[in-house]
Design a protein around this motif. Sequence first.
Motif, PDB file in Angstrom:
ATOM      1  N   HIS A  32       9.366 -32.933 -19.986  1.00  0.00           N
ATOM      2  CA  HIS A  32       8.828 -33.466 -21.238  1.00  0.00           C
ATOM      3  C   HIS A  32       9.937 -34.058 -22.108  1.00  0.00           C
ATOM      4  O   HIS A  32       9.764 -35.109 -22.720  1.00  0.00           O
ATOM      5  CB  HIS A  32       8.082 -32.373 -21.997  1.00  0.00           C
ATOM      6  CG  HIS A  32       6.890 -31.860 -21.246  1.00  0.00           C
ATOM      7  ND1 HIS A  32       6.167 -30.776 -21.641  1.00  0.00           N
ATOM      8  CD2 HIS A  32       6.310 -32.304 -20.109  1.00  0.00           C
ATOM      9  CE1 HIS A  32       5.187 -30.572 -20.783  1.00  0.00           C
ATOM     10  NE2 HIS A  32       5.256 -31.478 -19.842  1.00  0.00           N
ATOM     11  N   LEU A  36      10.373 -38.052 -23.410  1.00  0.00           N
ATOM     12  CA  LEU A  36      10.664 -38.479 -24.774  1.00  0.00           C
ATOM     13  C   LEU A  36      11.932 -39.326 -24.809  1.00  0.00           C
ATOM     14  O   LEU A  36      12.015 -40.307 -25.550  1.00  0.00           O
ATOM     15  CB  LEU A  36      10.846 -37.250 -25.678  1.00  0.00           C
ATOM     16  CG  LEU A  36       9.764 -37.010 -26.718  1.00  0.00           C
ATOM     17  CD1 LEU A  36       8.397 -36.963 -26.087  1.00  0.00           C
ATOM     18  CD2 LEU A  36      10.034 -35.739 -27.490  1.00  0.00           C
ATOM     19  N   ARG A  51       5.014 -41.443 -41.327  1.00  0.00           N
ATOM     20  CA  ARG A  51       3.832 -40.707 -41.739  1.00  0.00           C
ATOM     21  C   ARG A  51       3.971 -39.291 -41.187  1.00  0.00           C
ATOM     22  O   ARG A  51       4.042 -39.113 -39.977  1.00  0.00           O
ATOM     23  CB  ARG A  51       2.597 -41.410 -41.185  1.00  0.00           C
ATOM     24  CG  ARG A  51       1.380 -40.808 -41.664  1.00  0.00           C
ATOM     25  CD  ARG A  51       0.431 -41.492 -42.598  1.00  0.00           C
ATOM     26  NE  ARG A  51       0.422 -42.860 -42.984  1.00  0.00           N
ATOM     27  CZ  ARG A  51       0.160 -43.237 -44.241  1.00  0.00           C
ATOM     28  NH1 ARG A  51      -0.026 -42.311 -45.167  1.00  0.00           N
ATOM     29  NH2 ARG A  51       0.094 -44.486 -44.558  1.00  0.00           N
ATOM     30  N   ALA A  52       4.072 -38.322 -42.082  1.00  0.00           N
ATOM     31  CA  ALA A  52       4.269 -36.939 -41.642  1.00  0.00           C
ATOM     32  C   ALA A  52       2.964 -36.367 -41.109  1.00  0.00           C
ATOM     33  O   ALA A  52       1.909 -36.983 -41.243  1.00  0.00           O
ATOM     34  CB  ALA A  52       4.786 -36.101 -42.799  1.00  0.00           C
ATOM     35  N   PRO A  55      -0.363 -35.494 -35.185  1.00  0.00           N
ATOM     36  CA  PRO A  55       0.789 -36.313 -34.820  1.00  0.00           C
ATOM     37  C   PRO A  55       1.432 -37.000 -36.027  1.00  0.00           C
ATOM     38  O   PRO A  55       0.756 -37.269 -37.008  1.00  0.00           O
ATOM     39  CB  PRO A  55       0.182 -37.351 -33.880  1.00  0.00           C
ATOM     40  CG  PRO A  55      -1.242 -37.453 -34.297  1.00  0.00           C
ATOM     41  CD  PRO A  55      -1.625 -36.090 -34.732  1.00  0.00           C
ATOM     42  N   ILE A  57       4.144 -40.277 -37.367  1.00  0.00           N
ATOM     43  CA  ILE A  57       4.619 -41.601 -36.965  1.00  0.00           C
ATOM     44  C   ILE A  57       6.058 -41.721 -37.446  1.00  0.00           C
ATOM     45  O   ILE A  57       6.346 -41.500 -38.627  1.00  0.00           O
ATOM     46  CB  ILE A  57       3.760 -42.724 -37.567  1.00  0.00           C
ATOM     47  CG1 ILE A  57       2.311 -42.591 -37.108  1.00  0.00           C
ATOM     48  CG2 ILE A  57       4.313 -44.087 -37.184  1.00  0.00           C
ATOM     49  CD1 ILE A  57       1.373 -43.611 -37.727  1.00  0.00           C
ATOM     50  N   ILE A  65       6.681 -45.201 -33.438  1.00  0.00           N
ATOM     51  CA  ILE A  65       6.237 -44.346 -32.348  1.00  0.00           C
ATOM     52  C   ILE A  65       5.436 -43.201 -32.930  1.00  0.00           C
ATOM     53  O   ILE A  65       5.795 -42.633 -33.953  1.00  0.00           O
ATOM     54  CB  ILE A  65       7.441 -43.819 -31.542  1.00  0.00           C
ATOM     55  CG1 ILE A  65       8.020 -44.951 -30.702  1.00  0.00           C
ATOM     56  CG2 ILE A  65       7.031 -42.656 -30.645  1.00  0.00           C
ATOM     57  CD1 ILE A  65       9.260 -44.583 -29.958  1.00  0.00           C
ATOM     58  N   CYS A  66       4.309 -42.915 -32.281  1.00  0.00           N
ATOM     59  CA  CYS A  66       3.452 -41.825 -32.709  1.00  0.00           C
ATOM     60  C   CYS A  66       3.745 -40.654 -31.772  1.00  0.00           C
ATOM     61  O   CYS A  66       3.807 -40.827 -30.560  1.00  0.00           O
ATOM     62  CB  CYS A  66       2.011 -42.294 -32.595  1.00  0.00           C
ATOM     63  SG  CYS A  66       0.808 -41.017 -32.503  1.00  0.00           S
ATOM     64  N   LEU A  67       3.963 -39.468 -32.336  1.00  0.00           N
ATOM     65  CA  LEU A  67       4.370 -38.320 -31.525  1.00  0.00           C
ATOM     66  C   LEU A  67       3.659 -37.066 -31.991  1.00  0.00           C
ATOM     67  O   LEU A  67       3.585 -36.789 -33.176  1.00  0.00           O
ATOM     68  CB  LEU A  67       5.893 -38.134 -31.642  1.00  0.00           C
ATOM     69  CG  LEU A  67       6.474 -36.812 -31.156  1.00  0.00           C
ATOM     70  CD1 LEU A  67       6.519 -36.785 -29.639  1.00  0.00           C
ATOM     71  CD2 LEU A  67       7.867 -36.601 -31.709  1.00  0.00           C
ATOM     72  N   ARG A  68       3.127 -36.330 -31.043  1.00  0.00           N
ATOM     73  CA  ARG A  68       2.549 -35.024 -31.375  1.00  0.00           C
ATOM     74  C   ARG A  68       3.381 -33.952 -30.680  1.00  0.00           C
ATOM     75  O   ARG A  68       3.413 -33.880 -29.470  1.00  0.00           O
ATOM     76  CB  ARG A  68       1.093 -34.945 -30.932  1.00  0.00           C
ATOM     77  CG  ARG A  68       0.560 -33.519 -30.961  1.00  0.00           C
ATOM     78  CD  ARG A  68      -0.945 -33.415 -31.097  1.00  0.00           C
ATOM     79  NE  ARG A  68      -1.718 -34.284 -30.254  1.00  0.00           N
ATOM     80  CZ  ARG A  68      -1.931 -34.074 -28.949  1.00  0.00           C
ATOM     81  NH1 ARG A  68      -1.395 -33.044 -28.355  1.00  0.00           N
ATOM     82  NH2 ARG A  68      -2.670 -34.907 -28.263  1.00  0.00           N
ATOM     83  N   LEU A  72       5.483 -26.148 -27.399  1.00  0.00           N
ATOM     84  CA  LEU A  72       6.378 -26.205 -26.252  1.00  0.00           C
ATOM     85  C   LEU A  72       7.439 -27.287 -26.392  1.00  0.00           C
ATOM     86  O   LEU A  72       8.289 -27.449 -25.537  1.00  0.00           O
ATOM     87  CB  LEU A  72       5.566 -26.455 -24.977  1.00  0.00           C
ATOM     88  CG  LEU A  72       4.505 -25.406 -24.682  1.00  0.00           C
ATOM     89  CD1 LEU A  72       3.614 -25.856 -23.544  1.00  0.00           C
ATOM     90  CD2 LEU A  72       5.170 -24.088 -24.345  1.00  0.00           C
ATOM     91  N   LEU A  73       7.335 -28.086 -27.449  1.00  0.00           N
ATOM     92  CA  LEU A  73       8.263 -29.201 -27.591  1.00  0.00           C
ATOM     93  C   LEU A  73       8.735 -29.289 -29.041  1.00  0.00           C
ATOM     94  O   LEU A  73       7.927 -29.384 -29.948  1.00  0.00           O
ATOM     95  CB  LEU A  73       7.560 -30.502 -27.194  1.00  0.00           C
ATOM     96  CG  LEU A  73       8.462 -31.712 -27.100  1.00  0.00           C
ATOM     97  CD1 LEU A  73       9.200 -31.711 -25.782  1.00  0.00           C
ATOM     98  CD2 LEU A  73       7.647 -32.974 -27.231  1.00  0.00           C
TER      99      LEU A  73
END
Lengths: 82, 721
Positions: A32, A36, A51-52, A55, A57, A65-68, A72-73
């Motif tokens: 994973h 990333l 954007r906090a 997910p 941004i 980039i949009c990230l959730r 585990l990460l």
Amino acid sequence: MKYPRTTKVIPLRQLPPGESAVIARVLGHPDHVHRLEEFGLRGGIKIEMFRAGNPCIVRLAGNKICLRADDLLHVLVEPIAA
Amino acid sequence: MPTTTEKQTITVALIGNPNTGKSTLFSGLVGVHQHVGNYPGVTVEKKTGQLVFAGRRFELIDLPGLYSLAARSRDEMVVVDVLLGRQRDVAAVDAIVCIVDASNLRRNMYLISQVLELGLPTVLAVNMLDVAENRGIRLDLACLERQLGIPVVPIQANRRTGLSELKTVIARLTAVPTTDSARLAPSSVTPLPECFEREAAQLEADLNDGESVANHWLPRSLARRLLLDASGYLQETLLGSGDGRWKQRLQAARERLAAADCPIPAIETSARYAWVQQVLNGVIVEPSRYKTTVTDRIDRVLTGRFWGTLVFAAVMLLMFQLVFVWAGPATELIQAGTEATGEWISAHIAEGALRSLLVDGIVGGVGGILQFLPQIFVLFAFLAVLEDCGYMARTAYLMDHLLVRVGLSGKSFIPLLSSFACAVPGVMATRVIENERDRLTTILVAPLLTCSARLPIYTLLISAFIPDMGFFAWLNLPGASLFWWITLQGLTLAGLYLLGIVAAVAFAMLFKRTLLRGQTPPFVMELPSYKWPSLRTVVFRMAERGWLFLRCAGTLILAVSILVWAALYYPHDSSLSHQEQQRQSFLGQAGQLIEPAVKPLGWDWRIGCAVLASLPAREIVVATMGVMYHMDDDAEAGDERWSERLRTVTWDGTKRPVFSVPVALSIMVFFALCAQCAGTLAVIRRETNSWRWPAFTFTYMTALAYVAAFVTYQVGTWLSC
């Protein structure tokens, strides 16, 4: 490139919108983390919270980039002193 | 030494990250001479195009957009196979065109580093220089060309500039045919450290040793990917599961590398990004702070909690308006055309099997498919616009926090939304979901959402059996005059929609926790810059998908329609009355056979027949019920309205009416949840590449529908006593 850094390392989700930070470490399953990193999210890279939330941004070199992240990460960042 | 007979056609692969303008460049190069299909055995789109220049023929392959060659997703596996010459139906690649986004060069170069390792003639096409300039990024392409050692061509794909220069370079690169021995050259450059390269060299030697695994030489680049690919895909497809000897050997090599401070997979990213840093040294000057772009300003509104949700709701409303209302006139036109064709055939062909086949089997079947075409095309056009302008990724972002609770991600949203129009495009749209388990879950629950084919049966039964009165008046509640607009009929329809949504949510959660349980990779997604959608792209995509729908769903629906027609027509005895003929037909016999099974649902054998006959498509049930309950001998009945006619139907040999409110509800609940749609099952087969999943979908949905209809009828009957 060197940025003026604070010494504090915080989880990405605590970075307020509009603030910039340098990614300190990405922790999690090696596959994973690898994924990333392929996306450009890796240690030493400067990002800006757009954007906090989860997910969230982030802006990375002008791109978004949009990230959730989940349990585990973890993306740990060093905020850049304004 | 292989002989180097000159190939008739030169194969050129086009590769790049998503959102780099790759498809635009592809269309710009080949124009309309393109062919879209599938790679055999996998559901990855295969796009090829022919072009002729410099007196030679070229075949251009548009590979799926990806960020890395690590073979984890279907897309990545296909690209690795094509580039390594392992894809059965693609000729060995002679040259590669890499397209990169100038405004995002660092990340784009990661993939380039992997591609260059293959050692094939490669050209770098740098797109979106205008975007980079706007962002204050300055690039020295001449310097990049020197440091990379491959030709670099600036292009502007959307304005089609730089394409002729690109073609010239491709022609130059392929002037000398690529020989097989050149493809296998062992010493193509790599940024990976020496200790890794030693292991790769050893592995290459082992692979091509006496106990060789293939009948041709396996190149170094393959050995490298084999070592790096810890997911085991390449190992399994190339070396087979075998006796585990290769697995052990690879595992040992990886352990040695980890001990030598070259852990896999981390070593790949660190080595490649170090290479990128070196190659871009002196090439790129970035601004110290990226200024706010138009996209940022739009995103401030569109990804916000309040305005973002509001705009999102408006866009979705517009989509439903377009699909259900504006496609209406075209749908009616097609229905009228179908009827007119049927009547024309009836008037010109003598009564008999042929006429019946043409009118009821073929025209009915084809008409049933065609009447959905306007909706499908409008839906595809709308989705293509959303995708091309960049809003699609935002909908995934906005919906992610809802879908994550079900165990899915925001990427499942568009497929599920499309399923409210038709599950076929919904299932087709699941290709954007990289995670196999999420994708499969989405495919399995998409048919539960209320598609437009369920509306004919809902409207028929609701208008016939649900009282046309206010909900408050019905319950004798105060305020009936104020809430007159909350009607029983409206509530029933809304309830049926809700039933589909609740079932889909429940089953998605169930599947993700049982059948498709597993570790979910992180949800990362690029939000591309907004741009005006290109008419060309939208029309292309709409035509492509529409054709796929016709070919995939249409042919099967037609085939099953003909089968159902035959089951209702044969064995034929023209001396019998219409009703008697129905009763002794294969379908009628089957209906009577299953009557004991459907009686607990409140159905007589004729409803059972109509449900069996609606296997190809749900909306057929309306027409079949029309046939089953047709009263030939009553001339006036023909003019009666459908719903009134249904109320007069009685159980055979009694005066007890067949239809009541519980029966109508039981039929509607059954159709809300059942999988009576050959098109959906066919597209699930196509998208999962096996009959297992459509069989599973059919089984679980039919069981669910049966149980729910049973409960509905029994509870309904008990309540109305």
